[in-house]
Design an enzyme around this catalytic site. Sequence first.
Site, PDB file in Angstrom:
ATOM      1  N   GLU A 189      33.482 -29.475  14.193  1.00  0.00           N
ATOM      2  CA  GLU A 189      34.649 -29.660  13.331  1.00  0.00           C
ATOM      3  C   GLU A 189      35.068 -28.298  12.805  1.00  0.00           C
ATOM      4  O   GLU A 189      34.295 -27.619  12.126  1.00  0.00           O
ATOM      5  CB  GLU A 189      34.327 -30.598  12.160  1.00  0.00           C
ATOM      6  CG  GLU A 189      34.183 -32.048  12.577  1.00  0.00           C
ATOM      7  CD  GLU A 189      33.943 -32.977  11.401  1.00  0.00           C
ATOM      8  OE1 GLU A 189      33.694 -34.163  11.656  1.00  0.00           O
ATOM      9  OE2 GLU A 189      33.970 -32.532  10.236  1.00  0.00           O
TER      10      GLU A 189
ATOM     11  N   ASP B 273      37.754 -32.407  -1.409  1.00  0.00           N
ATOM     12  CA  ASP B 273      36.574 -31.572  -1.189  1.00  0.00           C
ATOM     13  C   ASP B 273      35.920 -31.108  -2.472  1.00  0.00           C
ATOM     14  O   ASP B 273      36.592 -30.850  -3.474  1.00  0.00           O
ATOM     15  CB  ASP B 273      36.958 -30.356  -0.340  1.00  0.00           C
ATOM     16  CG  ASP B 273      37.139 -30.727   1.120  1.00  0.00           C
ATOM     17  OD1 ASP B 273      36.180 -31.278   1.695  1.00  0.00           O
ATOM     18  OD2 ASP B 273      38.228 -30.502   1.664  1.00  0.00           O
TER      19      ASP B 273
END
Lengths: 406, 279
Positions: free
Chosen positions: B50, B61
């Site tokens: 990723e 996040d």
Amino acid sequence: MNETPKLNSFKAGPDEDGRFGIFGGRFVAETLMPLILDLQDEWTRARTDAAFQAELQHLNTHYTGRPSPLYFAERMTAELGGAKIYFKRDELNHTGSHKINNCLGQILLAKRMGKTRIIAETGAGQHGVASATVAARFGLPCVVYMGATDVERQAPNVFRMKLLGAEVKPVTAGHGTLKDAMNEALRDWVTNVDDTYYMIGTAAGPHPYPEMVREFQSVIGKEVREQMMAAEGRLPDLLVAAVGGGSNAIGLFHPFLDDQSVKIVGVEAGGKGLDGEEHCASLTAGSPGVLHGNRTYLLQDGDGQIKEGHSISAGLDYPGIGPEHSWLKDAGRVEYVPIMDHEALEAFQFLTRLEGIIPALEPSHALAEVMKRAPKMDKDQIIVMNLCGRGDKDIFTVGKLLGMGL
Amino acid sequence: MTARMDKRFADLAAEGRPALVTYFMGGDPDFDTSLAIMKALPSAGSDIIELGMPFSDPMADGPAIQLAGQRALKGGQTLVKTLEIARRFREDDQDTPIVMMGYYNPIYIYGVERFLDDALACGIDGLIVVDLPPEMDDELCIPALKKDINFIRLATPTTDDKRLPKVLENTSGFVYYVSMNGITGSALPDPTVVGGAVQRIKGHTKLPVCVGFGVKTAEHARAIGASADGVVVGTAIVNQVASSLTADGKSTGATVPGVETLVRSLSAGVRSARLVAAE
């Protein structure tokens, strides 16, 4: 003859997906999606529920002190020598701004949904104070995210929130302003989805927030219509309001959108000027992008990274804008103009001395635009400006800028 | 390209072990170092990569990935450069699937069609875009699928059985199960609970299910890998990068080897997962 529905109404949006033209939508993480759909269902039921509306109206009347007066500013009108100037006095509301209109509506929804914890973001602290206030009134714990820069420049509001029992969490990311506070509130929400209600303070974010907040704030414009008919027997010629996220503005504007005789102007924070980076004029100087759950005009660079912006006013210090304003701009229904920091500061002093009203720095931007336009208008024309917040919270900022010892 | 992704999962199924999916932030702390990190990942045991696209406002996040994105942006990283990292990687590696992960706005500003064409040209196999739920499929998901790029969706504990079919409808490549409600970098939840959730999702789809959020050590990887088709590790790798940097955020001789060592250890955990499960 029956009136046919207006096909070109400016009041029809959003569609069922939360779109105002290309703007709006639901750009959120999957974790939040079921919650947003739940909120939409609850909101759809509540808005047509007579009991909900009655409870909200009761609180508006007896807790907030609505309707707020529509005040003819006689001395200012004479001084500027043009159009008659009226102020919608939403700064007289309980907690000192229009923010309470939205918070009362949302906390009733939170209660209906069985949520037991309130979170909010705040810039100037007005929404934080209003959130803390309704949380206290309904006995729910409240966490307010506030940029560290704003914590410093809006100290009186931080203290008020703490007195009201809210926990104020300073956010140091970025410039420590409203955008960063909103990021952090979203992170809290995604972590505490089960019990937490996110009380967004402006008419932005994922659907249904822009529509819902607009409806709660539209009480401003609805009252103005009635009050203006009573005072002058006609609609005003010009509406002016400051836009940060744009909730006080959409609340004033929305009930007038289909009245073509009413010119409408939204005032953005021009900061230190649009030539540089030190402003928050997302509509005048930004471009469409996706942030905080909606597509709207944003201050961003060529790579789609969001800029920080600047304004003397913490409440306007946001690089985005509610999606309905983006649509109204592109549709050409509302004109959006920037006002610089120093112009707002002059307007702040002008109103204080001339009418004995200390405005917040946010509506001082709207006032500066009124001061430019009123002298150019005829004496039989009418301007209504939303005086959406009082300036007590700003006296330290202003004192510092004017070099006055406190 | 979906073929590369499908082949990788088929090979792993034949091998009888889950995939190790490794996330790193493109451009953290600079272009060259992050390219070196990416090139080192397959031999250290990463099966799928990723590639993080930095964004100024990463709402889902935690602090570690926020800071990694800030370091990358400060180092001048852009979406063009992140695509370039993938292109350079592909010069040497034709087999390891690459999934670009991030937020929608930089892609929207780049231009969706232009982005998809460039992504294909750079050898990208899939996309994970955090702020595009199924309700927004017209934006990027449908155009991506038309060009044969996987659109990998996040499923979360709040995605109930009623909603799962909608989430899975246009998902391809694999399903990324977010093991808890929250931001990246939180604590690892109970593997038994996660296992139950994986089974629930598998009841609705034939796609592989990879699990992320909270996996930091080889032990975690083994525990989660016992039930999942893949284990995603992100924050631990990003933290490893951060810990190797100088005080002013520059890479050191320890940056790339530190990531290699961590990934080797995670890989060992993943490779022993089914052995443990079989016991």
